[in-house]
Design a protein around this motif. Structure first.
Motif, PDB file in Angstrom:
ATOM      1  N   PRO A 200       0.816  -0.882  -0.126  1.00  0.00           N
ATOM      2  CA  PRO A 200       0.108   0.059   0.004  1.00  0.00           C
ATOM      3  C   PRO A 200       0.756   1.324  -0.037  1.00  0.00           C
ATOM      4  CG  PRO A 200      -0.029  -1.069   2.187  1.00  0.00           C
ATOM      5  CD  PRO A 200       0.680  -1.903   1.291  1.00  0.00           C
ATOM      6  N   ASP A 201       2.150   1.363   0.626  1.00  0.00           N
ATOM      7  CA  ASP A 201       2.814   2.519   0.781  1.00  0.00           C
ATOM      8  C   ASP A 201       3.424   2.788  -0.682  1.00  0.00           C
ATOM      9  OD1 ASP A 201       2.571   2.454   3.232  1.00  0.00           O
ATOM     10  OD2 ASP A 201       4.462   1.611   3.642  1.00  0.00           O
ATOM     11  N   ARG A 202       3.485   1.722  -1.551  1.00  0.00           N
ATOM     12  CA  ARG A 202       4.149   2.136  -2.811  1.00  0.00           C
ATOM     13  C   ARG A 202       3.267   2.878  -3.843  1.00  0.00           C
ATOM     14  NH1 ARG A 202       6.473  -2.859  -6.670  1.00  0.00           N
ATOM     15  NH2 ARG A 202       7.676  -1.479  -8.259  1.00  0.00           N
ATOM     16  N   PHE A 203       1.688   2.888  -3.488  1.00  0.00           N
ATOM     17  CA  PHE A 203       0.703   3.201  -4.338  1.00  0.00           C
ATOM     18  C   PHE A 203       0.038   4.451  -3.442  1.00  0.00           C
ATOM     19  CE2 PHE A 203       1.117  -1.161  -5.717  1.00  0.00           C
ATOM     20  CZ  PHE A 203       1.720  -1.040  -6.834  1.00  0.00           C
ATOM     21  N   GLN A 204       0.339   4.834  -2.299  1.00  0.00           N
ATOM     22  CA  GLN A 204      -0.225   5.873  -1.582  1.00  0.00           C
ATOM     23  C   GLN A 204      -0.180   7.144  -2.369  1.00  0.00           C
ATOM     24  OE1 GLN A 204       1.986   6.567   1.920  1.00  0.00           O
ATOM     25  NE2 GLN A 204       0.072   7.529   3.031  1.00  0.00           N
ATOM     26  N   GLY A 205      -1.331   7.829  -2.376  1.00  0.00           N
ATOM     27  CA  GLY A 205      -1.460   9.176  -3.118  1.00  0.00           C
ATOM     28  C   GLY A 205      -1.733   8.879  -4.612  1.00  0.00           C
ATOM     29  N   LYS A 206      -1.953   7.527  -4.931  1.00  0.00           N
ATOM     30  CA  LYS A 206      -2.075   7.387  -6.569  1.00  0.00           C
ATOM     31  C   LYS A 206      -3.458   6.735  -6.619  1.00  0.00           C
ATOM     32  CE  LYS A 206       2.751   6.417  -7.329  1.00  0.00           C
ATOM     33  NZ  LYS A 206       3.882   5.382  -7.894  1.00  0.00           N
TER      34      LYS A 206
ATOM     35  N   LYS B 296     -16.464  -1.046 -26.910  1.00  0.00           N
ATOM     36  CA  LYS B 296     -16.763   0.300 -26.530  1.00  0.00           C
ATOM     37  C   LYS B 296     -16.793   0.461 -25.160  1.00  0.00           C
ATOM     38  CE  LYS B 296     -19.869   0.804 -30.537  1.00  0.00           C
ATOM     39  NZ  LYS B 296     -20.866   0.078 -30.985  1.00  0.00           N
ATOM     40  N   ALA B 297     -17.139  -0.567 -24.281  1.00  0.00           N
ATOM     41  CA  ALA B 297     -16.984  -0.682 -22.889  1.00  0.00           C
ATOM     42  C   ALA B 297     -15.731  -0.530 -22.374  1.00  0.00           C
ATOM     43  CB  ALA B 297     -17.791  -2.128 -22.253  1.00  0.00           C
ATOM     44  N   LEU B 298     -14.698  -0.253 -23.021  1.00  0.00           N
ATOM     45  CA  LEU B 298     -13.299  -0.075 -22.665  1.00  0.00           C
ATOM     46  C   LEU B 298     -13.039   1.425 -22.434  1.00  0.00           C
ATOM     47  CD1 LEU B 298     -11.040  -2.628 -24.525  1.00  0.00           C
ATOM     48  CD2 LEU B 298     -11.586  -2.401 -22.061  1.00  0.00           C
ATOM     49  N   ARG B 299     -13.982   2.316 -23.363  1.00  0.00           N
ATOM     50  CA  ARG B 299     -13.821   3.724 -23.501  1.00  0.00           C
ATOM     51  C   ARG B 299     -13.865   4.302 -21.780  1.00  0.00           C
ATOM     52  NH1 ARG B 299     -10.842   6.724 -25.349  1.00  0.00           N
ATOM     53  NH2 ARG B 299     -11.273   5.382 -27.261  1.00  0.00           N
ATOM     54  N   PRO B 300     -14.656   3.954 -20.864  1.00  0.00           N
ATOM     55  CA  PRO B 300     -14.300   4.759 -19.638  1.00  0.00           C
ATOM     56  C   PRO B 300     -13.069   4.195 -18.923  1.00  0.00           C
ATOM     57  CG  PRO B 300     -16.686   3.612 -19.996  1.00  0.00           C
ATOM     58  CD  PRO B 300     -15.778   3.418 -21.103  1.00  0.00           C
ATOM     59  N   VAL B 301     -12.487   3.247 -19.323  1.00  0.00           N
ATOM     60  CA  VAL B 301     -11.403   2.698 -18.497  1.00  0.00           C
ATOM     61  C   VAL B 301     -10.110   3.446 -19.261  1.00  0.00           C
ATOM     62  CG1 VAL B 301      -9.899   0.585 -17.995  1.00  0.00           C
ATOM     63  CG2 VAL B 301     -12.371   0.424 -18.097  1.00  0.00           C
ATOM     64  N   VAL B 302     -10.185   3.487 -20.500  1.00  0.00           N
ATOM     65  CA  VAL B 302      -9.029   4.129 -21.228  1.00  0.00           C
ATOM     66  C   VAL B 302      -9.262   5.856 -20.757  1.00  0.00           C
ATOM     67  CG1 VAL B 302      -8.545   4.995 -23.484  1.00  0.00           C
ATOM     68  CG2 VAL B 302      -9.034   2.568 -23.081  1.00  0.00           C
ATOM     69  N   ASP B 303     -10.454   6.490 -20.566  1.00  0.00           N
ATOM     70  CA  ASP B 303     -10.480   7.669 -20.209  1.00  0.00           C
ATOM     71  C   ASP B 303      -9.842   7.793 -18.818  1.00  0.00           C
ATOM     72  OD1 ASP B 303     -11.586   8.213 -22.619  1.00  0.00           O
ATOM     73  OD2 ASP B 303     -13.618   8.579 -21.888  1.00  0.00           O
ATOM     74  N   ALA B 304     -10.259   7.102 -17.756  1.00  0.00           N
ATOM     75  CA  ALA B 304      -9.669   7.023 -16.557  1.00  0.00           C
ATOM     76  C   ALA B 304      -8.276   6.938 -16.416  1.00  0.00           C
ATOM     77  CB  ALA B 304     -10.325   6.232 -15.737  1.00  0.00           C
ATOM     78  N   LEU B 305      -7.699   6.139 -17.194  1.00  0.00           N
ATOM     79  CA  LEU B 305      -6.100   6.130 -17.404  1.00  0.00           C
ATOM     80  C   LEU B 305      -5.610   7.306 -18.015  1.00  0.00           C
ATOM     81  CD1 LEU B 305      -5.957   2.432 -18.791  1.00  0.00           C
ATOM     82  CD2 LEU B 305      -5.093   3.593 -16.600  1.00  0.00           C
ATOM     83  N   LYS B 306      -6.188   7.865 -19.096  1.00  0.00           N
ATOM     84  CA  LYS B 306      -5.743   9.240 -19.508  1.00  0.00           C
ATOM     85  C   LYS B 306      -5.774  10.270 -18.579  1.00  0.00           C
ATOM     86  CE  LYS B 306      -6.550   8.243 -24.415  1.00  0.00           C
ATOM     87  NZ  LYS B 306      -7.113   8.594 -25.693  1.00  0.00           N
ATOM     88  N   GLU B 307      -6.993  10.275 -17.849  1.00  0.00           N
ATOM     89  CA  GLU B 307      -6.947  11.365 -16.790  1.00  0.00           C
ATOM     90  C   GLU B 307      -5.941  11.311 -15.548  1.00  0.00           C
ATOM     91  OE1 GLU B 307     -10.096  11.516 -13.141  1.00  0.00           O
ATOM     92  OE2 GLU B 307     -10.967  11.571 -15.109  1.00  0.00           O
ATOM     93  N   ARG B 308      -5.550   9.910 -15.380  1.00  0.00           N
ATOM     94  CA  ARG B 308      -4.660   9.716 -14.254  1.00  0.00           C
ATOM     95  C   ARG B 308      -3.139  10.112 -14.795  1.00  0.00           C
ATOM     96  NH1 ARG B 308      -0.930   5.860 -13.611  1.00  0.00           N
ATOM     97  NH2 ARG B 308      -0.481   5.143 -11.428  1.00  0.00           N
TER      98      ARG B 308
ATOM     99  N   ARG C 283      -2.700  12.543 -17.342  1.00  0.00           N
ATOM    100  CA  ARG C 283      -2.854  13.982 -17.240  1.00  0.00           C
ATOM    101  C   ARG C 283      -2.242  14.598 -15.728  1.00  0.00           C
ATOM    102  NH1 ARG C 283      -6.866  13.170 -21.109  1.00  0.00           N
ATOM    103  NH2 ARG C 283      -8.630  13.459 -19.318  1.00  0.00           N
ATOM    104  N   ALA C 284      -3.143  14.058 -14.725  1.00  0.00           N
ATOM    105  CA  ALA C 284      -2.710  14.369 -13.352  1.00  0.00           C
ATOM    106  C   ALA C 284      -1.374  14.319 -12.960  1.00  0.00           C
ATOM    107  CB  ALA C 284      -3.866  13.734 -12.488  1.00  0.00           C
ATOM    108  N   ALA C 285      -0.884  13.246 -13.471  1.00  0.00           N
ATOM    109  CA  ALA C 285       0.529  12.833 -13.080  1.00  0.00           C
ATOM    110  C   ALA C 285       1.384  13.720 -13.818  1.00  0.00           C
ATOM    111  CB  ALA C 285       1.052  11.317 -13.384  1.00  0.00           C
ATOM    112  N   GLU C 286       1.180  14.380 -14.981  1.00  0.00           N
ATOM    113  CA  GLU C 286       1.996  15.473 -15.733  1.00  0.00           C
ATOM    114  C   GLU C 286       1.934  16.723 -15.250  1.00  0.00           C
ATOM    115  OE1 GLU C 286       0.543  14.884 -19.807  1.00  0.00           O
ATOM    116  OE2 GLU C 286       1.877  13.139 -20.192  1.00  0.00           O
ATOM    117  N   ALA C 287       0.743  16.913 -14.614  1.00  0.00           N
ATOM    118  CA  ALA C 287       0.492  18.229 -14.075  1.00  0.00           C
ATOM    119  C   ALA C 287       1.265  18.569 -12.653  1.00  0.00           C
ATOM    120  CB  ALA C 287      -1.166  18.451 -13.831  1.00  0.00           C
ATOM    121  N   ARG C 288       1.690  17.278 -12.111  1.00  0.00           N
ATOM    122  CA  ARG C 288       2.521  17.410 -10.797  1.00  0.00           C
ATOM    123  C   ARG C 288       3.893  17.899 -11.101  1.00  0.00           C
ATOM    124  NH1 ARG C 288       1.241  11.959  -8.777  1.00  0.00           N
ATOM    125  NH2 ARG C 288      -1.072  12.158  -9.068  1.00  0.00           N
TER     126      ARG C 288
END
Length: 131
Positions: free
Chosen positions: A14-20, A112-124, A126-131
């Motif tokens: 869990p420590d390895r993924f804290q804050g992610k 098509k059901a993969l779209r929300p998963v792909v969008d969540a990964l892209k969002e993640r 983008r958030a990482a790049e913004a840091r």
């Protein structure tokens, strides 16, 4: 049912993924239609401290009993036997689906059901790049 393969890789560290944000998906025949079912999956697989950081998705899968290994074929045969003994009016939608899947392969996958998963990964990402 409800267990997620490979989840121990995350929960043992869990420590390895804290804050992610963890994007996790399940695949199965039973659709997860409500928040209570998703909550149950989270509670079964993740410790309380990790649950808020998990984005959980469920994708519908396929089943071909002829391709199952011996153990899983035996489990399906047992389940089929139990369900076949039920009165028709007592069968749930899932029961009928399992009975049908035992007789012939079923496939509920939808790319098509993969779209929300792909969008969540892209969002993640983008958030990482913004840091």
């Amino acid at each position: 049912a409800g267990g997620i393969n490979g989840v121990s890789f995350l929960t043992r560290r869990p420590d390895r993924f804290q804050g992610k944000t963890l994007v996790v998906f399940t695949v199965g025949l039973n659709p997860v239609r409500d928040a209570a079912a998703s909550t149950a999956i989270l509670e079964q697989n993740f410790p309380p401290a990790m649950r808020d950081q998990v984005r959980l998705f469920h994708l519908n899968g396929a089943l071909d009993c002829g391709k199952l290994n011996l153990l899983h074929r035996m489990m399906m045969k047992g389940l089929h036997g139990v369900l076949a003994k039920k009165k028709v009016e007592e069968l749930t939608e899932n029961d009928r689906m399992i009975l049908n899947a035992y007789e012939k392969p079923v496939d509920f996958t939808d790319r098509k059901a993969l779209r929300p998963v792909v969008d969540a990964l892209k969002e993640r990402e983008r958030a990482a790049e913004a840091r």
